[in-house]
Scaffold this motif. Structure first.
Motif, short mmCIF file in Angstrom:
data_model
loop_
_atom_site.label_atom_id
_atom_site.label_comp_id
_atom_site.label_asym_id
_atom_site.label_seq_id
_atom_site.Cartn_x
_atom_site.Cartn_y
_atom_site.Cartn_z
N LYS A 11 -6.30 12.60 0.45
CA LYS A 11 -6.17 12.51 2.02
C LYS A 11 -5.23 11.08 2.22
CE LYS A 11 -10.73 10.67 2.43
NZ LYS A 11 -11.98 11.28 1.81
N GLY A 12 -4.85 10.75 3.39
CA GLY A 12 -4.11 9.66 3.72
C GLY A 12 -2.57 9.88 4.06
N ARG A 13 -1.89 9.06 3.89
CA ARG A 13 -0.47 9.03 4.46
C ARG A 13 0.37 10.02 4.01
NH1 ARG A 13 3.69 5.54 3.28
NH2 ARG A 13 2.59 5.02 1.65
N ARG A 51 -7.27 10.02 -5.10
CA ARG A 51 -6.73 8.86 -4.42
C ARG A 51 -5.47 8.32 -4.93
NH1 ARG A 51 -10.61 4.36 -2.81
NH2 ARG A 51 -8.55 3.47 -2.88
N ASP A 52 -4.53 7.91 -3.87
CA ASP A 52 -3.23 7.70 -4.41
C ASP A 52 -3.27 6.57 -5.54
OD1 ASP A 52 -3.85 5.61 -2.74
OD2 ASP A 52 -2.03 5.59 -1.80
N ASP A 53 -4.23 5.57 -5.44
CA ASP A 53 -4.38 4.45 -6.38
C ASP A 53 -4.75 4.96 -7.92
OD1 ASP A 53 -5.85 2.30 -4.20
OD2 ASP A 53 -5.86 4.49 -3.74
N ASP A 157 0.23 -5.70 2.38
CA ASP A 157 -0.35 -4.30 2.22
C ASP A 157 0.84 -3.39 2.80
OD1 ASP A 157 -1.94 -2.17 2.11
OD2 ASP A 157 -3.10 -2.50 3.87
N ILE A 158 0.55 -1.98 2.75
CA ILE A 158 1.74 -1.02 3.18
C ILE A 158 1.79 -1.14 4.68
CG2 ILE A 158 1.92 1.66 3.62
CD1 ILE A 158 2.28 0.54 0.72
N VAL A 159 3.16 -0.96 5.14
CA VAL A 159 3.28 -1.00 6.62
C VAL A 159 4.29 0.24 6.67
CG1 VAL A 159 4.28 -2.07 8.52
CG2 VAL A 159 3.26 -3.52 6.86
N SER A 160 3.99 1.19 7.47
CA SER A 160 4.75 2.37 7.59
C SER A 160 5.14 2.44 9.15
CB SER A 160 3.90 3.59 7.28
OG SER A 160 4.61 4.68 7.37
N GLY A 163 1.34 0.84 13.05
CA GLY A 163 0.23 1.03 13.99
C GLY A 163 -1.06 0.24 13.25
N THR A 164 -1.24 0.33 12.16
CA THR A 164 -2.39 -0.29 11.37
C THR A 164 -2.52 -1.90 11.66
OG1 THR A 164 -2.56 1.41 9.88
CG2 THR A 164 -3.78 -0.61 9.26
N LEU A 165 -1.39 -2.55 11.29
CA LEU A 165 -1.10 -4.06 11.79
C LEU A 165 -1.59 -4.28 13.42
CD1 LEU A 165 1.95 -5.16 9.69
CD2 LEU A 165 -0.60 -5.12 9.05
N LEU A 166 -0.84 -3.53 14.17
CA LEU A 166 -0.90 -3.52 15.67
C LEU A 166 -2.31 -3.75 16.04
CD1 LEU A 166 1.21 -4.08 17.81
CD2 LEU A 166 1.18 -1.48 18.43
N ARG A 167 -3.01 -2.67 15.60
CA ARG A 167 -4.56 -2.45 15.82
C ARG A 167 -5.25 -3.55 15.25
NH1 ARG A 167 -3.24 2.87 14.94
NH2 ARG A 167 -3.93 2.48 12.47
N ASN A 168 -4.89 -4.59 14.54
CA ASN A 168 -5.63 -5.68 13.84
C ASN A 168 -5.06 -6.87 14.21
OD1 ASN A 168 -8.06 -4.27 12.16
ND2 ASN A 168 -6.19 -2.95 11.85
#
Ligand code: PRP
Ligand code: ZN
Length: 287
Positions: A11-13, A51-53, A157-160, A163-168
């Motif tokens: 699951k995920g991006r 998991r992608d990792d 971290d990953i920035v696509s 949105g994640t950065l903005l929310r935080n």
């Protein structure tokens, strides 16, 4: 002969696009993602959802023969895997980001700071190269919340979409690595001639799907005396197909165009007298 085992993100991006690529390449499984390991009914392959990792390690140690994963994970994990194809989607950056309230004035800002990340190897390499001494805090998930709870001063971290950065309340200040989805292979593939030949079949299909992306099939009716002008607008791979219509003096012209120029082409074609213009999706393109 054994099946090709392909690891993909559970699951995920990248999950949805990975599943779509496999499906378009004719590798169908029942209830994708519902099981940890799912066998394809249409190709000698099985899908391993991880998991992608964990994908680079799984491929590096031979638990899977192939993997679909972000290049970011391949760089970080340093496993014995090869990139077989860049897949042209899942684009993102591995970036440094700071709280929006910070007075950021260049990479030196990071000196003496604590940076939270799931990519410690890449980050340490970057800091070494730039001669910055900062402390690297390795966190397995939800890196983006670390500054707001006082665990770190910044994140890597990953920035696509962003949105994640903005929310935080974080701002991207330095892009360190560009990444996209890649297909990787590992040592297990080369010890099995059957698997190598299945990989050849798989790549043929992937390439056909990837070449068709962003392309549209155009067909239209055009008066014969305007054909030359229309062909100049839509040149096509070798040359466009021209078929006579039942009505004398008219032809049907077929071509393939890039989606991003579609509307310009359609308008130019109308202007030279094209009628009944049909635009269709291109599902596969075999060159
Ligand atoms: C990454 C990252 C962020 C998100 C950023 O997760 O950890 O959560 O994507 O995307 P955005 O800029 O579009 O909001 P990813 O799916 O790559 O893997 P992970 O969950 O294992 O970190
Ligand atoms: Zn991950």
């Amino acid at each position: 002969m054994s099946n090709l085992r392909i690891a993909l993100q559970a699951k995920g991006r990248l999950n949805a696009d990975s599943t779509a690529l496999l499906r378009e390449a004719g590798i169908n499984v029942e209830d994708p993602g519902r099981k940890f390991l799912a066998k394809s009914s249409s190709f000698p392959a099985e899908l391993l959802y991880l998991r992608d990792d964990d994908i680079p390690r799984a491929v590096g140690m031979g638990a899977a023969d192939l993997g679909i994963v972000g290049y970011n994970e391949v760089l970080e994990r340093e496993e014995p895997v090869e990139v077989v194809r860049h897949l042209g989607w899942g684009a993102c950056h591995l970036s440094l980001a700071v709280p929006s309230s910070a007075q950021y004035d260049g990479p030196e800002w990071f000196s003496g700071k604590r940076i939270a990340t799931s990519y410690p190897n890449i980050l340490r390499g970057f800091l070494r190269e730039k001669g910055i001494s900062a402390s690297v805090h390795q966190i397995a998930g939800s890196v983006e919340v670390a500054p707001s709870v006082g665990l770190a001063d910044a994140v890597f971290d990953i920035v696509s979409s962003g949105g994640t950065l903005l929310r935080n309340s974080l701002v991207e200040v330095y892009r360190v690595v560009e990444s996209e989805a890649v297909l990787i292979s590992g040592p297990s593939l080369h010890s099995d001639a059957g698997k190598e030949s299945d990989l050849g079949r798989l790549l043929f299909r992937f390439d056909s799907v990837m070449q068709s992306r962003g392309k549209k099939y155009l067909l239209m009716n055009i008066p014969d005396d305007r054909l030359e002008e229309a062909i100049r607008i839509v040149p096509a791979m070798r040359s466009p197909t021209v078929l006579p219509l039942a009505q004398r003096g008219w032809s049907s012209l077929h071509s393939v165009v890039e989606e991003d120029v579609l509307w310009d082409k359609v308008q130019a074609l109308k202007a030279v007298g094209a009628e009944g213009i049909l635009v269709l999706d291109v599902e596969k393109l075999i060159l």
